[in-house]
Design a protein around this motif. Structure first.
Motif, PDB file in Angstrom:
ATOM      1  N   TYR A  97       0.869  -1.144   0.118  1.00  0.00           N
ATOM      2  CA  TYR A  97      -0.065   0.122  -0.033  1.00  0.00           C
ATOM      3  C   TYR A  97       0.981   1.253  -0.164  1.00  0.00           C
ATOM      4  CZ  TYR A  97      -3.599  -3.245   1.659  1.00  0.00           C
ATOM      5  OH  TYR A  97      -4.311  -4.428   1.606  1.00  0.00           O
ATOM      6  N   ASN A 105       4.311   0.837   1.857  1.00  0.00           N
ATOM      7  CA  ASN A 105       4.154   0.071   2.962  1.00  0.00           C
ATOM      8  C   ASN A 105       4.119  -1.439   2.134  1.00  0.00           C
ATOM      9  OD1 ASN A 105       3.400  -1.620   5.323  1.00  0.00           O
ATOM     10  ND2 ASN A 105       1.642  -0.867   5.588  1.00  0.00           N
ATOM     11  N   ASN A 143      -1.971  -8.743  14.382  1.00  0.00           N
ATOM     12  CA  ASN A 143      -2.994  -8.067  13.806  1.00  0.00           C
ATOM     13  C   ASN A 143      -1.998  -7.028  12.874  1.00  0.00           C
ATOM     14  OD1 ASN A 143      -4.696  -7.311  16.844  1.00  0.00           O
ATOM     15  ND2 ASN A 143      -5.666  -7.881  14.995  1.00  0.00           N
ATOM     16  N   GLY A 144      -2.502  -6.965  11.639  1.00  0.00           N
ATOM     17  CA  GLY A 144      -1.814  -5.971  10.615  1.00  0.00           C
ATOM     18  C   GLY A 144      -0.816  -6.871   9.901  1.00  0.00           C
ATOM     19  N   ALA A 145      -0.591  -8.151  10.229  1.00  0.00           N
ATOM     20  CA  ALA A 145       0.372  -8.944   9.596  1.00  0.00           C
ATOM     21  C   ALA A 145       0.249  -8.759   7.927  1.00  0.00           C
ATOM     22  CB  ALA A 145       0.328 -10.211  10.109  1.00  0.00           C
ATOM     23  N   GLY A 146      -1.207  -8.965   7.513  1.00  0.00           N
ATOM     24  CA  GLY A 146      -1.282  -8.836   6.105  1.00  0.00           C
ATOM     25  C   GLY A 146      -2.387 -10.043   5.787  1.00  0.00           C
ATOM     26  N   LYS A 147      -3.017 -10.732   6.535  1.00  0.00           N
ATOM     27  CA  LYS A 147      -3.655 -12.022   6.437  1.00  0.00           C
ATOM     28  C   LYS A 147      -5.089 -11.348   5.416  1.00  0.00           C
ATOM     29  CE  LYS A 147      -4.718 -12.276  10.668  1.00  0.00           C
ATOM     30  NZ  LYS A 147      -3.901 -11.278  11.265  1.00  0.00           N
ATOM     31  N   SER A 148      -5.637 -10.301   5.663  1.00  0.00           N
ATOM     32  CA  SER A 148      -6.651  -9.913   5.043  1.00  0.00           C
ATOM     33  C   SER A 148      -6.201  -9.575   3.486  1.00  0.00           C
ATOM     34  CB  SER A 148      -7.562  -8.712   5.367  1.00  0.00           C
ATOM     35  OG  SER A 148      -8.108  -9.197   6.572  1.00  0.00           O
ATOM     36  N   THR A 149      -5.030  -8.949   3.529  1.00  0.00           N
ATOM     37  CA  THR A 149      -4.186  -8.392   2.134  1.00  0.00           C
ATOM     38  C   THR A 149      -4.059  -9.659   1.524  1.00  0.00           C
ATOM     39  OG1 THR A 149      -3.446  -6.557   3.198  1.00  0.00           O
ATOM     40  CG2 THR A 149      -2.386  -7.340   1.140  1.00  0.00           C
ATOM     41  N   GLU A 190     -11.441 -14.681   9.032  1.00  0.00           N
ATOM     42  CA  GLU A 190     -11.855 -14.470  10.298  1.00  0.00           C
ATOM     43  C   GLU A 190     -13.370 -14.825  10.774  1.00  0.00           C
ATOM     44  OE1 GLU A 190     -10.556 -11.623  12.982  1.00  0.00           O
ATOM     45  OE2 GLU A 190      -8.611 -11.081  11.581  1.00  0.00           O
TER      46      GLU A 190
HETATM   47  N1  ATP Z   1      -6.612  -0.202   1.901  1.00  0.00           N
HETATM   48  C1  ATP Z   1      -5.622  -0.160   2.630  1.00  0.00           C
HETATM   49  N2  ATP Z   1      -4.765   1.060   2.565  1.00  0.00           N
HETATM   50  C2  ATP Z   1      -3.651   1.381   3.275  1.00  0.00           C
HETATM   51  N3  ATP Z   1      -3.078   0.333   4.082  1.00  0.00           N
HETATM   52  C3  ATP Z   1      -3.619  -0.800   4.417  1.00  0.00           C
HETATM   53  C4  ATP Z   1      -4.908  -0.990   3.557  1.00  0.00           C
HETATM   54  N4  ATP Z   1      -5.628  -2.111   4.080  1.00  0.00           N
HETATM   55  C5  ATP Z   1      -4.372  -2.601   4.894  1.00  0.00           C
HETATM   56  N5  ATP Z   1      -3.410  -1.686   5.180  1.00  0.00           N
HETATM   57  C6  ATP Z   1      -2.341  -2.088   6.003  1.00  0.00           C
HETATM   58  O1  ATP Z   1      -1.687  -3.252   5.667  1.00  0.00           O
HETATM   59  C7  ATP Z   1      -1.260  -4.068   6.814  1.00  0.00           C
HETATM   60  C8  ATP Z   1      -1.749  -5.251   6.646  1.00  0.00           C
HETATM   61  O2  ATP Z   1      -3.253  -5.090   6.786  1.00  0.00           O
HETATM   62  P1  ATP Z   1      -4.368  -6.591   6.530  1.00  0.00           P
HETATM   63  O3  ATP Z   1      -5.718  -5.774   7.088  1.00  0.00           O
HETATM   64  O4  ATP Z   1      -4.133  -7.222   5.608  1.00  0.00           O
HETATM   65  O5  ATP Z   1      -3.685  -7.229   8.452  1.00  0.00           O
HETATM   66  P2  ATP Z   1      -4.505  -8.440   9.018  1.00  0.00           P
HETATM   67  O6  ATP Z   1      -3.282  -9.646   9.286  1.00  0.00           O
HETATM   68  O7  ATP Z   1      -5.622  -9.141   8.205  1.00  0.00           O
HETATM   69  O8  ATP Z   1      -4.885  -7.795  10.184  1.00  0.00           O
HETATM   70  P3  ATP Z   1      -6.121  -8.044  11.393  1.00  0.00           P
HETATM   71  O9  ATP Z   1      -5.431  -9.363  11.961  1.00  0.00           O
HETATM   72  O10 ATP Z   1      -6.093  -6.975  12.403  1.00  0.00           O
HETATM   73  O11 ATP Z   1      -7.433  -8.293  10.576  1.00  0.00           O
HETATM   74  C9  ATP Z   1      -1.653  -3.040   8.015  1.00  0.00           C
HETATM   75  O12 ATP Z   1      -0.388  -2.425   8.332  1.00  0.00           O
HETATM   76  C10 ATP Z   1      -2.618  -2.189   7.549  1.00  0.00           C
HETATM   77  O13 ATP Z   1      -2.543  -0.811   8.039  1.00  0.00           O
END
Ligand code: ATP
Length: 220
Positions: free
Chosen positions: A11, A14, A36-42, A153
């Protein structure tokens, strides 16, 4: 089967996924874990081609995810989804089923039984508990009878009984390949055959019995 090779996603500046490699074989149930924020949803969004990758390839059942043909093979349940509160549980399933062609009423009955909402099928979904809504989401997902299930999740925000219900449903499904993100290592142990651990943009895959809870704690 999912095959991810060299996937990099950022992103702006980042870099969230950094040259990720992951193979999930047919029939595996793989948990995607990480802080949290590791990038699972990404990762999930990138797999589904909802988010562009800077580089790398993803194959779903051998089909490049930028093509459309894989879509019939995959059912996806997002962490947050919107149903129609004024419709009953059964009407919600029928509505989503109708978006993809002729509705199979027997299949609707089957999936409502599978998620244990058959008795409550005539209740408006606005009267459903959070656990029932999550099971209704599962019913809509299962209607398509896809081989590969991807869930973000699926037990988030549910009480222990609600979580147990979702796990029992997922365990009851034969012959599915499953990828789900989770923060609950206990449920991962009950349900999954493998763990894909995401940290600092990289993934390490373990057999579930080889994954140490301390791996997650080390990052704390
Ligand atoms: N649309 C976006 N724009 C900018 N940064 C983003 C966006 N979506 C996620 N991020 C950033 O990317 C990183 C990974 O986010 P992501 O949601 O993939 O993590 P996650 O492991 O699913 O988190 P969680 O366990 O909290 O759901 C985080 O630093 C988040 O702030």
């Amino acid at each position: 089967m999912i095959e991810v090779a060299g996937l990099t996603v950022s992103y702006r500046n980042n870099k969230v996924l950094d040259d990720v490699h992951l193979v999930i074989q047919k029939g595996e149930r793989c948990a995607l874990v990480g802080r949290n924020g590791a990038g699972k949803s990404t990762l999930i969004h990138s797999l589904l081609n909802l988010l562009p990758a800077a580089s790398g390839t993803v194959y779903i059942d051998g089909i490049d995810h930028r093509r459309h043909e894989w879509k019939k093979k995959v059912a996806y349940l997002p962490e947050k989804f919107q149903l129609y509160p004024q419709l009953t549980g059964e009407e919600n399933v029928r509505f989503f089923a109708s978006l993809h062609g002729a509705v199979d009423e027997e299949r609707i009955e089957d999936v409502l039984h599978t998620v244990r909402l058959w008795e409550a099928r005539h209740m408006k979904s606005k009267q459903y508990s959070k656990g029932m809504l999550q099971r209704l989401g599962l019913a809509i997902m299962l209607y398509y009878d896809a081989d590969l299930l991807i869930l973000d999740e699926p037990t988030s925000g549910l009480d222990p009984l609600g979580r147990a219900d979702v796990l029992a449903i997922l365990r009851s499904l034969p012959n599915k390949t499953v990828l789900l993100s989770s923060h609950h290592i206990d449920e991962v142990r009950q349900l999954c055959t493998h763990v894909a651990y995401l940290e600092n943009g990289k993934i390490t895959k373990y057999r579930v019995e080889d994954f140490e809870l301390s791996t997650l704690m080390e990052g704390e």
